[in-house]
Design a protein around this motif. Structure first.
Motif, PDB file in Angstrom:
ATOM      1  N   UNK A   7       0.861  -1.176   0.000  1.00 41.00           N
ATOM      2  CA  UNK A   7       0.000   0.000   0.000  1.00 41.00           C
ATOM      3  C   UNK A   7       0.900   1.229   0.000  1.00 41.00           C
ATOM      4  N   UNK A   8       0.741   2.097  -0.999  1.00 43.40           N
ATOM      5  CA  UNK A   8       1.553   3.306  -1.081  1.00 43.40           C
ATOM      6  C   UNK A   8       0.639   4.525  -1.064  1.00 43.40           C
ATOM      7  N   UNK A   9       0.909   5.417  -0.137  1.00 40.79           N
ATOM      8  CA  UNK A   9       0.148   6.658  -0.033  1.00 40.79           C
ATOM      9  C   UNK A   9       1.016   7.803  -0.550  1.00 40.79           C
ATOM     10  N   UNK A  30       7.261  -2.828 -10.995  1.00 41.32           N
ATOM     11  CA  UNK A  30       7.072  -4.242 -11.301  1.00 41.32           C
ATOM     12  C   UNK A  30       6.570  -5.052 -10.131  1.00 41.32           C
ATOM     13  N   UNK A  31       5.957  -4.388  -9.156  1.00 41.57           N
ATOM     14  CA  UNK A  31       5.418  -5.032  -7.956  1.00 41.57           C
ATOM     15  C   UNK A  31       3.950  -4.642  -7.845  1.00 41.57           C
ATOM     16  N   UNK A  32       3.059  -5.582  -7.498  1.00 40.21           N
ATOM     17  CA  UNK A  32       1.640  -5.211  -7.354  1.00 40.21           C
ATOM     18  C   UNK A  32       1.427  -4.243  -6.189  1.00 40.21           C
ATOM     19  N   UNK A  33       0.897  -3.085  -6.496  1.00 44.50           N
ATOM     20  CA  UNK A  33       0.702  -2.038  -5.494  1.00 44.50           C
ATOM     21  C   UNK A  33      -0.729  -1.518  -5.550  1.00 44.50           C
ATOM     22  N   UNK A  34      -1.162  -0.930  -4.459  1.00 46.73           N
ATOM     23  CA  UNK A  34      -2.394  -0.151  -4.434  1.00 46.73           C
ATOM     24  C   UNK A  34      -1.992   1.253  -3.984  1.00 46.73           C
ATOM     25  N   UNK A  35      -2.358   2.253  -4.778  1.00 42.33           N
ATOM     26  CA  UNK A  35      -1.861   3.606  -4.568  1.00 42.33           C
ATOM     27  C   UNK A  35      -3.017   4.542  -4.232  1.00 42.33           C
ATOM     28  N   UNK A  36      -2.828   5.295  -3.166  1.00 40.85           N
ATOM     29  CA  UNK A  36      -3.834   6.229  -2.670  1.00 40.85           C
ATOM     30  C   UNK A  36      -3.227   7.631  -2.675  1.00 40.85           C
ATOM     31  N   UNK A  37      -3.768   8.524  -3.487  1.00 41.00           N
ATOM     32  CA  UNK A  37      -3.290   9.905  -3.534  1.00 41.00           C
ATOM     33  C   UNK A  37      -4.181  10.753  -2.649  1.00 41.00           C
ATOM     34  N   UNK A  38      -3.582  11.366  -1.637  1.00 38.95           N
ATOM     35  CA  UNK A  38      -4.309  12.185  -0.672  1.00 38.95           C
ATOM     36  C   UNK A  38      -3.878  13.637  -0.860  1.00 38.95           C
ATOM     37  N   UNK A  39      -4.634  14.355  -1.680  1.00 41.34           N
ATOM     38  CA  UNK A  39      -4.304  15.743  -1.991  1.00 41.34           C
ATOM     39  C   UNK A  39      -5.051  16.675  -1.045  1.00 41.34           C
ATOM     40  N   UNK A  40      -4.336  17.679  -0.540  1.00 35.93           N
ATOM     41  CA  UNK A  40      -4.909  18.560   0.472  1.00 35.93           C
ATOM     42  C   UNK A  40      -5.701  19.734  -0.069  1.00 35.93           C
ATOM     43  N   UNK A  41      -6.216  19.615  -1.285  1.00 35.12           N
ATOM     44  CA  UNK A  41      -7.002  20.709  -1.859  1.00 35.12           C
ATOM     45  C   UNK A  41      -6.155  21.640  -2.690  1.00 35.12           C
ATOM     46  N   UNK A  59      -7.472   4.876  -5.150  1.00 36.48           N
ATOM     47  CA  UNK A  59      -8.339   5.924  -4.601  1.00 36.48           C
ATOM     48  C   UNK A  59      -7.575   7.239  -4.681  1.00 36.48           C
ATOM     49  N   UNK A  60      -8.308   8.323  -4.882  1.00 34.78           N
ATOM     50  CA  UNK A  60      -7.706   9.647  -4.710  1.00 34.78           C
ATOM     51  C   UNK A  60      -8.785  10.620  -4.277  1.00 34.78           C
ATOM     52  N   UNK A  61      -8.335  11.686  -3.635  1.00 33.05           N
ATOM     53  CA  UNK A  61      -9.266  12.751  -3.254  1.00 33.05           C
ATOM     54  C   UNK A  61      -8.477  14.051  -3.195  1.00 33.05           C
ATOM     55  N   UNK A  62      -9.191  15.164  -3.252  1.00 26.68           N
ATOM     56  CA  UNK A  62      -8.568  16.474  -3.151  1.00 26.68           C
ATOM     57  C   UNK A  62      -9.487  17.407  -2.381  1.00 26.68           C
ATOM     58  N   UNK A  63      -9.144  17.631  -1.128  1.00 31.35           N
ATOM     59  CA  UNK A  63      -9.881  18.580  -0.282  1.00 31.35           C
ATOM     60  C   UNK A  63      -9.023  18.929   0.925  1.00 31.35           C
TER      61      UNK A  63
END
Length: 253
Positions: A7-9, A30-41, A59-63
């Protein structure tokens, strides 16, 4: 569907010029990852860049949020992979870097985390220099942060037991986490390979808030080591002055 191994944030705020390179460096590992982008707005072109990568993101969000540490904890809590990491949106992984860290942790089942070497890339001059990283010892960790954050990988089980990064910290949250993982479990595994790059530029918190950074780091050392070594009292005023002078001269040139 491949089960993610890591899990990479990616916490971010107004890093539109850099975040694409950070994301690209993740997806070429080359590695199975799940990436979550947490943008602060962000108010720059960050969201535009994130949307380009949306098909690959879990997943990603921006707020507006509660800050970097809270965003990192939020993102990792959304994931399920056995290993976790965060990559600030202005840094990047080197090809094969994550594989080195995974291999090290698989060989050391009792260790909470692995860390490798990293480069410091200076945006203004394109210079690249090795960051001071070395094999682990408590004495050395008390003298300086010998672990470079983008070059780390942590077991989810260990992360959850120490409850992630401390959201009350803003400058030395990674340094505090290394101490808590070491105190709770055992020494991290050192990987003698360059696995990541830390980007130094005019907007980094470390560069612009050096006094606050030193204060937090010294408090961390006092909390977990019991005392603050003399080196901190000698080096801190000089470093703040010298780095400030370098910045001033660079702006005038």
């Amino acid at each position: 569907m491949t089960v993610p191994l890591i899990t990479i944030v990616v916490p971010s705020f107004n890093q539109g010029e850099f975040i694409g390179e950070a994301l690209r460096s993740i997806f070429v590992q080359g590695i199975p990852v799940e990436v979550f982008v947490m943008d602060g707005g962000s108010t720059d072109r960050s969201v535009e860049v994130i949307r380009e990568w949306e098909p690959k993101l879990a997943f990603w969000r921006s707020h507006t949020d509660q800050g970097q540490a809270a965003a990192i904890n939020e993102g990792i809590a959304r994931g399920t992979a056995p290993y976790v990491a965060w990559l600030n949106s202005d840094d990047w992984f080197l090809p094969g870097g994550l594989a080195h860290l995974v291999k090290a942790l698989e060989k050391a089942p009792g260790s909470p985390m692995a860390y490798g070497r990293a480069w410091n890339y200076i945006e203004q001059t394109n210079a690249r220099r090795p960051i001071w990283v070395q094999p682990f010892s408590e004495r050395q960790l008390a003298l300086r942060c010998i672990i470079c954050q983008p070059a780390t990988l942590i077991r989810r089980s260990a992360w959850e037991q120490v409850k992630g990064v401390d959201p009350s910290l803003h400058m030395a949250m990674d340094y505090d986490l290394w101490w808590r993982l070491y105190r709770r479990f055992e020494a991290p595994v050192f990987v003698d390979e360059f696995v990541a790059v830390n980007r130094e530029h005019d907007l980094t918190k470390t560069r612009n808030f050096r006094r606050a950074h030193y204060r937090e780091a010294m408090n961390v050392v006092r909390r977990y080591h019991g005392r603050v070594p003399l080196k901190w009292w000698i080096a801190q005023p000089y470093s703040v002055w010298f780095k400030g002078l370098q910045q001033m001269l660079a702006r005038r040139s």
